[in-house]
Design an enzyme around this catalytic site. Structure first.
Site, PDB file in Angstrom:
ATOM      1  N   ARG A  23       0.808  -1.226   0.000  1.00 49.08           N
ATOM      2  CA  ARG A  23       0.000   0.000   0.000  1.00 49.08           C
ATOM      3  C   ARG A  23       0.833   1.265   0.000  1.00 49.08           C
ATOM      4  O   ARG A  23       0.391   2.331  -0.409  1.00 49.08           O
ATOM      5  CB  ARG A  23      -0.916   0.021   1.232  1.00 49.08           C
ATOM      6  CG  ARG A  23      -1.885  -1.142   1.337  1.00 49.08           C
ATOM      7  CD  ARG A  23      -2.520  -1.146   2.714  1.00 49.08           C
ATOM      8  NE  ARG A  23      -1.474  -1.251   3.745  1.00 49.08           N
ATOM      9  CZ  ARG A  23      -1.662  -0.889   5.016  1.00 49.08           C
ATOM     10  NH1 ARG A  23      -2.803  -0.357   5.405  1.00 49.08           N
ATOM     11  NH2 ARG A  23      -0.681  -1.047   5.897  1.00 49.08           N
ATOM     12  N   GLN A  47       8.922  27.810  13.508  1.00 49.89           N
ATOM     13  CA  GLN A  47       8.603  28.057  12.097  1.00 49.89           C
ATOM     14  C   GLN A  47       8.919  26.811  11.284  1.00 49.89           C
ATOM     15  O   GLN A  47       9.875  26.083  11.570  1.00 49.89           O
ATOM     16  CB  GLN A  47       9.423  29.246  11.580  1.00 49.89           C
ATOM     17  CG  GLN A  47       9.151  29.640  10.135  1.00 49.89           C
ATOM     18  CD  GLN A  47       9.823  30.957   9.765  1.00 49.89           C
ATOM     19  OE1 GLN A  47       9.771  31.918  10.513  1.00 49.89           O
ATOM     20  NE2 GLN A  47      10.464  30.991   8.610  1.00 49.89           N
ATOM     21  N   ASN A  49       9.576  25.601   7.194  1.00 48.62           N
ATOM     22  CA  ASN A  49       9.869  26.124   5.855  1.00 48.62           C
ATOM     23  C   ASN A  49       9.870  25.009   4.814  1.00 48.62           C
ATOM     24  O   ASN A  49      10.176  23.854   5.122  1.00 48.62           O
ATOM     25  CB  ASN A  49      11.235  26.811   5.829  1.00 48.62           C
ATOM     26  CG  ASN A  49      11.293  28.026   6.728  1.00 48.62           C
ATOM     27  OD1 ASN A  49      10.281  28.651   7.024  1.00 48.62           O
ATOM     28  ND2 ASN A  49      12.492  28.364   7.170  1.00 48.62           N
ATOM     29  N   ARG A  59      22.512  26.603  -2.207  1.00 49.49           N
ATOM     30  CA  ARG A  59      22.031  27.623  -1.266  1.00 49.49           C
ATOM     31  C   ARG A  59      22.873  27.563   0.005  1.00 49.49           C
ATOM     32  O   ARG A  59      23.183  26.492   0.511  1.00 49.49           O
ATOM     33  CB  ARG A  59      20.559  27.404  -0.928  1.00 49.49           C
ATOM     34  CG  ARG A  59      19.620  27.433  -2.136  1.00 49.49           C
ATOM     35  CD  ARG A  59      18.162  27.327  -1.692  1.00 49.49           C
ATOM     36  NE  ARG A  59      17.256  27.142  -2.816  1.00 49.49           N
ATOM     37  CZ  ARG A  59      16.666  28.135  -3.473  1.00 49.49           C
ATOM     38  NH1 ARG A  59      16.895  29.392  -3.105  1.00 49.49           N
ATOM     39  NH2 ARG A  59      15.837  27.889  -4.485  1.00 49.49           N
ATOM     40  N   HIS A  62      23.930  29.777   5.422  1.00 51.75           N
ATOM     41  CA  HIS A  62      23.132  30.702   6.191  1.00 51.75           C
ATOM     42  C   HIS A  62      23.255  30.397   7.680  1.00 51.75           C
ATOM     43  O   HIS A  62      23.346  29.235   8.086  1.00 51.75           O
ATOM     44  CB  HIS A  62      21.668  30.613   5.753  1.00 51.75           C
ATOM     45  CG  HIS A  62      21.488  30.903   4.288  1.00 51.75           C
ATOM     46  ND1 HIS A  62      20.443  30.390   3.546  1.00 51.75           N
ATOM     47  CD2 HIS A  62      22.235  31.651   3.419  1.00 51.75           C
ATOM     48  CE1 HIS A  62      20.536  30.817   2.291  1.00 51.75           C
ATOM     49  NE2 HIS A  62      21.623  31.569   2.194  1.00 51.75           N
ATOM     50  N   LYS A  72      17.994  24.015  13.211  1.00 56.88           N
ATOM     51  CA  LYS A  72      17.172  23.515  12.106  1.00 56.88           C
ATOM     52  C   LYS A  72      17.143  21.986  12.106  1.00 56.88           C
ATOM     53  O   LYS A  72      18.125  21.334  12.445  1.00 56.88           O
ATOM     54  CB  LYS A  72      17.729  24.008  10.766  1.00 56.88           C
ATOM     55  CG  LYS A  72      17.682  25.509  10.582  1.00 56.88           C
ATOM     56  CD  LYS A  72      18.327  25.958   9.275  1.00 56.88           C
ATOM     57  CE  LYS A  72      18.280  27.468   9.127  1.00 56.88           C
ATOM     58  NZ  LYS A  72      18.965  27.927   7.897  1.00 56.88           N
ATOM     59  N   HIS A 119      24.352  26.458   7.412  1.00 56.23           N
ATOM     60  CA  HIS A 119      23.646  25.429   6.656  1.00 56.23           C
ATOM     61  C   HIS A 119      23.579  25.793   5.179  1.00 56.23           C
ATOM     62  O   HIS A 119      23.351  26.949   4.822  1.00 56.23           O
ATOM     63  CB  HIS A 119      22.214  25.269   7.190  1.00 56.23           C
ATOM     64  CG  HIS A 119      21.402  24.266   6.427  1.00 56.23           C
ATOM     65  ND1 HIS A 119      20.354  24.614   5.602  1.00 56.23           N
ATOM     66  CD2 HIS A 119      21.513  22.914   6.356  1.00 56.23           C
ATOM     67  CE1 HIS A 119      19.853  23.527   5.060  1.00 56.23           C
ATOM     68  NE2 HIS A 119      20.527  22.482   5.495  1.00 56.23           N
ATOM     69  N   TYR A 132      11.904  21.926   6.496  1.00 54.31           N
ATOM     70  CA  TYR A 132      12.691  22.035   7.716  1.00 54.31           C
ATOM     71  C   TYR A 132      11.994  22.851   8.789  1.00 54.31           C
ATOM     72  O   TYR A 132      11.260  23.792   8.518  1.00 54.31           O
ATOM     73  CB  TYR A 132      14.101  22.547   7.453  1.00 54.31           C
ATOM     74  CG  TYR A 132      14.263  23.806   6.640  1.00 54.31           C
ATOM     75  CD1 TYR A 132      14.587  25.015   7.263  1.00 54.31           C
ATOM     76  CD2 TYR A 132      14.152  23.782   5.256  1.00 54.31           C
ATOM     77  CE1 TYR A 132      14.781  26.163   6.518  1.00 54.31           C
ATOM     78  CE2 TYR A 132      14.342  24.928   4.508  1.00 54.31           C
ATOM     79  CZ  TYR A 132      14.654  26.120   5.149  1.00 54.31           C
ATOM     80  OH  TYR A 132      14.843  27.268   4.401  1.00 54.31           O
ATOM     81  N   GLU A 143      20.139  37.578  10.495  1.00 47.04           N
ATOM     82  CA  GLU A 143      20.541  36.414   9.710  1.00 47.04           C
ATOM     83  C   GLU A 143      21.559  36.820   8.649  1.00 47.04           C
ATOM     84  O   GLU A 143      21.458  37.896   8.052  1.00 47.04           O
ATOM     85  CB  GLU A 143      19.314  35.762   9.073  1.00 47.04           C
ATOM     86  CG  GLU A 143      18.320  35.300  10.138  1.00 47.04           C
ATOM     87  CD  GLU A 143      17.262  34.367   9.589  1.00 47.04           C
ATOM     88  OE1 GLU A 143      17.462  33.831   8.480  1.00 47.04           O
ATOM     89  OE2 GLU A 143      16.263  34.161  10.280  1.00 47.04           O
ATOM     90  N   ASP A 168      23.488  35.067  -2.045  1.00 47.02           N
ATOM     91  CA  ASP A 168      24.602  34.165  -1.747  1.00 47.02           C
ATOM     92  C   ASP A 168      25.841  34.515  -2.560  1.00 47.02           C
ATOM     93  O   ASP A 168      26.968  34.391  -2.079  1.00 47.02           O
ATOM     94  CB  ASP A 168      24.193  32.715  -1.996  1.00 47.02           C
ATOM     95  CG  ASP A 168      23.166  32.214  -0.984  1.00 47.02           C
ATOM     96  OD1 ASP A 168      23.035  32.844   0.086  1.00 47.02           O
ATOM     97  OD2 ASP A 168      22.493  31.209  -1.269  1.00 47.02           O
TER      98      ASP A 168
END
Length: 207
Positions: A23, A47, A49, A59, A62, A72, A119, A132, A143, A168
């Site tokens: 299934r 939060q 995301n 990416r 950060h 995270k 990250h 995340y 940030e 970036d």
């Protein structure tokens, strides 16, 4: 669910147990109690995301000011990425070191990284989708980013021509970020983590 600490203090790989039959399948991709047991304190959920990237997109890296930083818990729900954690904490024994973990929709692993760590990731497929959980909400003034192609970091991205966002691409190198005082201090990060262990959070009923 298995937890494996990476070579960078405060970073963990989570390996879920998948239960499948004709299934489909079922798995626990996040467990409040298991994570708290491993890292020493609960993850404050503030939060959630979702990030979708084309193949070859890179990416990162950060990170957020500590305190409060931003922990995270990251997993890939579609496609595949190379997820990378880099130690940006000045004074850390592993400062400048990075480690990568493949996250995909087959093994369905996850990565947890604590406050003060950087990250980033590289999309290995089209429509690579990351989900995340974050310990704090987005704060644009607190940030920052370090250039993901910084030769001093020497991250082995599995793509010949990485596609970067304008933010970036304009990010400082690790040395520049350190020189301008942007990077978190290792001792401050450890003190903040200890405060989370001391304060704690109430566990849900039944845990």
């Amino acid at each position: 669910m298995k937890m494996r600490e990476l070579s960078i203090e405060g970073a963990w790989e989570i390996i879920p147990q998948q239960h499948g039959d004709p299934r489909g399948l079922f798995m626990e991709w996040y467990r409040f109690d298991r994570l708290a047991e491993a890292v020493g304190h609960p993850l404050r959920l503030a939060q959630g995301n979702l990030s979708v990237s084309a193949r070859g997109v890179v990416r990162g890296f950060h990170f957020a000011d500590v305190p409060p930083g931003q922990a995270k818990y990251v997993t890939c729900v579609r496609g595949a990425v190379l997820d990378v954690v880099v130690d940006l904490r000045v004074g850390s024994p592993t400062f400048g070191r990075w480690e990568g973990v493949r996250l995909d929709d087959v093994d369905r692993r996850a990565v947890y990284l604590s406050e003060g760590l950087g990250h980033g990731f590289c999309a290995l497929t089209d429509d690579a989708t990351l989900s995340y959980l974050c310990s704090t909400t987005y704060n644009p003034t607190g940030e920052h980013a370090v250039h993901p192609l910084d030769p001093d970091l020497a991250v082995e991205w599995p793509v010949e021509e990485p596609k970067l966002s304008a933010r970036d691409a304009a990010a400082p190198t690790l040395a520049q970020a350190r020189g301008s005082g942007l990077l978190p201090e290792y001792d401050a990060c450890r003190s903040f983590t200890e405060s989370l262990r001391a304060d704690g959070l109430p566990y849900p009923d039944g845990i």
